[in-house]
Scaffold this active site. Structure first.
Site, mmCIF file in Angstrom:
data_model
loop_
_atom_site.group_PDB
_atom_site.id
_atom_site.type_symbol
_atom_site.label_atom_id
_atom_site.label_comp_id
_atom_site.label_asym_id
_atom_site.label_seq_id
_atom_site.Cartn_x
_atom_site.Cartn_y
_atom_site.Cartn_z
ATOM 1 N N GLY A 48 0.784 -1.242 0.000
ATOM 2 C CA GLY A 48 0.000 0.000 0.000
ATOM 3 C C GLY A 48 0.806 1.278 0.000
ATOM 4 O O GLY A 48 0.366 2.302 -0.515
ATOM 5 N N GLU A 103 4.041 4.571 5.811
ATOM 6 C CA GLU A 103 2.823 3.754 5.735
ATOM 7 C C GLU A 103 1.724 4.519 5.007
ATOM 8 O O GLU A 103 1.701 5.745 5.021
ATOM 9 C CB GLU A 103 2.332 3.447 7.151
ATOM 10 C CG GLU A 103 2.318 2.026 7.590
ATOM 11 C CD GLU A 103 1.579 0.998 6.759
ATOM 12 O OE1 GLU A 103 1.334 1.206 5.554
ATOM 13 O OE2 GLU A 103 1.252 -0.043 7.323
ATOM 14 N N ASP A 107 -5.014 1.898 10.794
ATOM 15 C CA ASP A 107 -6.386 1.618 11.216
ATOM 16 C C ASP A 107 -6.353 1.307 12.704
ATOM 17 O O ASP A 107 -6.517 2.181 13.538
ATOM 18 C CB ASP A 107 -6.937 0.473 10.366
ATOM 19 C CG ASP A 107 -8.411 0.230 10.630
ATOM 20 O OD1 ASP A 107 -8.997 0.959 11.446
ATOM 21 O OD2 ASP A 107 -8.981 -0.681 10.019
ATOM 22 N N PHE A 156 -14.005 2.564 4.427
ATOM 23 C CA PHE A 156 -12.992 1.808 3.686
ATOM 24 C C PHE A 156 -12.605 2.588 2.442
ATOM 25 O O PHE A 156 -13.425 2.843 1.569
ATOM 26 C CB PHE A 156 -13.492 0.413 3.313
ATOM 27 C CG PHE A 156 -12.369 -0.473 2.849
ATOM 28 C CD1 PHE A 156 -11.574 -1.146 3.775
ATOM 29 C CD2 PHE A 156 -12.072 -0.591 1.500
ATOM 30 C CE1 PHE A 156 -10.502 -1.926 3.357
ATOM 31 C CE2 PHE A 156 -11.000 -1.374 1.066
ATOM 32 C CZ PHE A 156 -10.220 -2.038 2.004
ATOM 33 N N ARG A 169 -5.504 0.356 -6.744
ATOM 34 C CA ARG A 169 -4.255 0.955 -6.251
ATOM 35 C C ARG A 169 -3.802 2.097 -7.164
ATOM 36 O O ARG A 169 -3.133 3.022 -6.717
ATOM 37 C CB ARG A 169 -3.138 -0.090 -6.205
ATOM 38 C CG ARG A 169 -3.299 -1.142 -5.117
ATOM 39 C CD ARG A 169 -1.977 -1.882 -4.941
ATOM 40 N NE ARG A 169 -2.118 -3.153 -4.270
ATOM 41 C CZ ARG A 169 -2.133 -3.322 -2.943
ATOM 42 N NH1 ARG A 169 -2.043 -2.300 -2.153
ATOM 43 N NH2 ARG A 169 -2.245 -4.535 -2.423
HETATM 44 P P1 5GP Z 1 -3.811 -1.918 11.279
HETATM 45 O O1 5GP Z 1 -3.433 -0.472 11.554
HETATM 46 O O2 5GP Z 1 -5.261 -2.171 11.630
HETATM 47 O O3 5GP Z 1 -2.897 -2.902 11.931
HETATM 48 O O4 5GP Z 1 -3.716 -2.230 9.731
HETATM 49 C C1 5GP Z 1 -3.472 -1.280 8.790
HETATM 50 C C2 5GP Z 1 -3.548 -1.945 7.439
HETATM 51 O O5 5GP Z 1 -4.899 -2.313 7.137
HETATM 52 C C3 5GP Z 1 -3.127 -0.971 6.345
HETATM 53 O O6 5GP Z 1 -1.752 -1.056 6.057
HETATM 54 C C4 5GP Z 1 -3.989 -1.423 5.185
HETATM 55 O O7 5GP Z 1 -3.341 -2.449 4.483
HETATM 56 C C5 5GP Z 1 -5.231 -1.990 5.815
HETATM 57 N N1 5GP Z 1 -6.350 -1.006 5.838
HETATM 58 C C6 5GP Z 1 -6.892 -0.427 6.917
HETATM 59 N N2 5GP Z 1 -7.881 0.411 6.563
HETATM 60 C C7 5GP Z 1 -7.955 0.385 5.215
HETATM 61 C C8 5GP Z 1 -8.798 1.056 4.245
HETATM 62 O O8 5GP Z 1 -9.686 1.885 4.534
HETATM 63 N N3 5GP Z 1 -8.574 0.762 2.950
HETATM 64 C C9 5GP Z 1 -7.628 -0.133 2.549
HETATM 65 N N4 5GP Z 1 -7.503 -0.331 1.239
HETATM 66 N N5 5GP Z 1 -6.816 -0.794 3.435
HETATM 67 C C10 5GP Z 1 -6.988 -0.528 4.747
#
Ligand code: 5GP
Length: 184
Positions: A48, A103, A107, A156, A169
């Site tokens: 990402g 990054e 989330d 999302f 992407r």
């Molecule tokens: P966390 O912070 O929950 O451990 O995970 C973050 C990862 O979840 C990000 O690097 C991404 O890959 C994915 N992610 C979280 N929210 C979103 C979103 O709204 N859209 C997309 N495409 N990926 C997300």
């Protein structure tokens, strides 16, 4: 890919390419001030962060190096568990290095807090984080993010490197994915 190419799959455009580029320029000025004279290593989290990394690296008026990691977090469905597996490790030795993790989005913050601890344990002189987007849930885990682009709502989002099932992407802006795409 532009808005008209995927308009039916989005409910709205959250951030335009121009807003993103202005923000990356703003973050770059802060990073340049903080790391003046240093040998900075940018660590991008695949996949990402590819777009953020490419734009940030070119905007920075500092001699930087780039390396990449790919991680996958074990969890049920869309929930991140905080248990992380390294799919592709760094090629660089981190001993004594100043590291900036790049990054796309935070989330829950679980992946990043694990990643920072992991890089610190390899002897890095410092490990800071730059994330383009942060969602409200990130507040649940105390992960200290020095550089944040935008605080966004709990939707999302796709585009600018962010995917849904590996699609979108290459959308230039960042948009909210329409529910019919993931409900169908
Ligand atoms: P966390 O912070 O929950 O451990 O995970 C973050 C990862 O979840 C990000 O690097 C991404 O890959 C994915 N992610 C979280 N929210 C979103 C979103 O709204 N859209 C997309 N495409 N990926 C997300």
């Amino acid at each position: 890919m532009e808005y008209q190419d995927i308009a039916d799959d989005l409910t709205s455009v959250l951030l335009t390419e121009q807003q993103i580029h202005e923000k990356i320029a703003e973050l770059s000025r802060r990073i340049e001030a903080d790391y003046a004279g240093e040998r900075l290593l940018l660590v991008g989290v695949l996949r990402g962060a590819v777009m953020v990394m490419a734009d940030l690296a070119r905007e920075l008026k500092l001699p930087i190096e780039m390396d990449w990691m790919a991680v996958s977090s074990y969890g049920s469905g869309t929930q991140s568990s905080g248990v992380v597996r390294i799919l592709k490790d760094l090629d660089s030795d981190l001993q004594g290095r100043k590291v900036l993790i790049v990054e796309d989005i935070i989330d829950s913050g679980l992946t990043l807090s694990w990643l920072r601890a992991n890089l610190e344990s390899r002897g890095a002189a410092s490990v800071e984080i730059c994330a383009l987007l942060r969602k409200p849930d990130a507040a649940k885990v105390a992960v200290d993010v020095r550089y944040i682009g935008f605080e966004i709502p709990n939707a999302f989002v796709v585009g600018y490197g962010l995917d849904y099932a590996e699609k979108y992407r290459n959308f230039r802006d960042i948009g909210v994915l329409a529910p019919h795409v993931y409900e169908s």
